[in-house]
Design a protein around this motif. Sequence first.
Motif, short mmCIF file in Angstrom:
data_model
loop_
_atom_site.label_atom_id
_atom_site.label_comp_id
_atom_site.label_asym_id
_atom_site.label_seq_id
_atom_site.Cartn_x
_atom_site.Cartn_y
_atom_site.Cartn_z
N VAL A 75 0.83 -1.19 0.00
CA VAL A 75 0.00 0.00 0.00
C VAL A 75 0.87 1.25 0.00
O VAL A 75 0.62 2.21 -0.74
N VAL A 76 1.91 1.26 0.82
CA VAL A 76 2.81 2.41 0.90
C VAL A 76 3.49 2.64 -0.44
O VAL A 76 3.56 3.77 -0.95
N ASN A 77 4.00 1.58 -1.04
CA ASN A 77 4.67 1.71 -2.34
C ASN A 77 3.72 2.20 -3.42
O ASN A 77 4.11 2.96 -4.31
N LEU A 78 2.47 1.77 -3.34
CA LEU A 78 1.49 2.19 -4.33
C LEU A 78 1.29 3.70 -4.30
O LEU A 78 1.32 4.36 -5.35
N TYR A 79 1.14 4.26 -3.12
CA TYR A 79 0.90 5.70 -3.02
C TYR A 79 2.17 6.51 -3.28
O TYR A 79 2.09 7.64 -3.77
N ILE A 80 3.32 5.95 -2.99
CA ILE A 80 4.57 6.63 -3.36
C ILE A 80 4.71 6.67 -4.88
O ILE A 80 5.09 7.71 -5.46
N ASN A 81 4.38 5.59 -5.55
CA ASN A 81 4.43 5.56 -7.01
C ASN A 81 3.40 6.50 -7.63
O ASN A 81 3.65 7.10 -8.68
N LEU A 82 2.25 6.62 -6.99
CA LEU A 82 1.25 7.57 -7.46
C LEU A 82 1.78 9.00 -7.41
O LEU A 82 1.54 9.81 -8.32
N ARG A 83 2.51 9.31 -6.36
CA ARG A 83 3.13 10.64 -6.26
C ARG A 83 4.14 10.85 -7.38
O ARG A 83 4.20 11.94 -7.97
N LEU A 84 4.94 9.85 -7.68
CA LEU A 84 5.93 9.98 -8.75
C LEU A 84 5.25 10.18 -10.11
O LEU A 84 5.71 10.98 -10.93
N VAL A 85 4.18 9.44 -10.36
CA VAL A 85 3.43 9.62 -11.60
C VAL A 85 2.84 11.01 -11.69
O VAL A 85 2.85 11.66 -12.75
N LEU A 86 2.36 11.51 -10.56
CA LEU A 86 1.78 12.86 -10.54
C LEU A 86 2.83 13.91 -10.87
O LEU A 86 2.57 14.84 -11.63
N PHE A 105 -0.59 9.47 -18.68
CA PHE A 105 -1.01 9.44 -17.28
C PHE A 105 -1.99 8.31 -17.03
O PHE A 105 -1.88 7.57 -16.03
N LEU A 106 -2.94 8.15 -17.92
CA LEU A 106 -3.95 7.10 -17.76
C LEU A 106 -3.33 5.71 -17.83
O LEU A 106 -3.66 4.81 -17.06
N MET A 107 -2.39 5.52 -18.75
CA MET A 107 -1.72 4.23 -18.87
C MET A 107 -0.88 3.92 -17.63
O MET A 107 -0.82 2.77 -17.17
N ALA A 108 -0.23 4.95 -17.06
CA ALA A 108 0.56 4.75 -15.84
C ALA A 108 -0.34 4.35 -14.67
O ALA A 108 0.00 3.44 -13.89
N MET A 109 -1.50 4.97 -14.56
CA MET A 109 -2.43 4.62 -13.49
C MET A 109 -2.96 3.20 -13.67
O MET A 109 -3.08 2.43 -12.71
N MET A 110 -3.27 2.83 -14.89
CA MET A 110 -3.75 1.47 -15.16
C MET A 110 -2.68 0.44 -14.85
O MET A 110 -2.98 -0.64 -14.33
N PHE A 111 -1.43 0.77 -15.16
CA PHE A 111 -0.33 -0.16 -14.89
C PHE A 111 -0.16 -0.39 -13.40
O PHE A 111 0.08 -1.52 -12.95
N MET A 112 -0.27 0.69 -12.60
CA MET A 112 -0.07 0.55 -11.16
C MET A 112 -1.21 -0.22 -10.49
O MET A 112 -0.99 -0.94 -9.52
N PHE A 113 -2.42 -0.08 -11.00
CA PHE A 113 -3.56 -0.77 -10.40
C PHE A 113 -3.88 -2.09 -11.12
O PHE A 113 -4.91 -2.69 -10.85
N TRP A 114 -2.98 -2.50 -12.02
CA TRP A 114 -3.21 -3.76 -12.73
C TRP A 114 -3.07 -4.93 -11.76
O TRP A 114 -2.13 -4.99 -10.98
#
Length: 237
Positions: free
Chosen positions: A125-136, A179-188
């Motif tokens: 969970v922590v890594n997921l939100y850290i990666n979301l910050r990087l994508v942002l 951006f959309l592809m990066a979000m889809m990849f992280m939540f895949w």
Amino acid sequence: LHKDWNNSGSENMVLFVLAMIFYGLKYLITLRLLMHTSAGAGVVMDRVETRLGTKMDITCAVFFMLQWAWKLVFNYKYRFMLPVRFMMLITVPGTLLWLFIFWWVYRQFHVLSETLQNKKLASEVVNLYINLRLVLVGTFVLAIVVLLLQVADMWLASTPWNLQWLPYDGAPQTVYTLFLMAMMFMFWPHKDSWKLGYSDHVEQHETEAGGVEAQRDTGNLIEAEQIGFDGQEEEER
């Protein structure tokens, strides 16, 4: 509609209005989901508070209207020979709101990451939100490049007519798609996705221990079934 537009030489207002509405809705829905995710809904809280949700809805509505107005003005900038200063001026409100939204979402992700680490939740969970910050942040940098490209086109007015779609449609759509592809990849879904289902209620070592225990139980079950199957064959003999 396209056929009538090409034959008459004048745009069809129905098609134009529909295109403008869906153009704004695409960004509106994405922005609302991003704000909802950054607030920690489903992780640190069951749902977003009503007051906070209302603020998000108002912000998204203002963003939609500014985006719609900006797109409408730039579609007719050559038809009405709009001055550069006016186009620059109408770009400022949407840019400021966009910067404010980025700051708010990034700050929410930062606070949420610290909250998850303090609660010692599962590392997934922590890594997921850290990666979301990087994508942002990456999307923000690309958006700045697109904004500079649009400002240069407004100021210099040197883009050929057949490339006018590039700074105002091609570049923004490309950044949005990335951006959309990066979000889809992280939540895949992947092999550890099951940990996200209950990791907001247990600590990291409990999640890891649960995974090991689950694998051990599965191995024991398979072994027991194999022994039972062999015993049944012996009885039949």
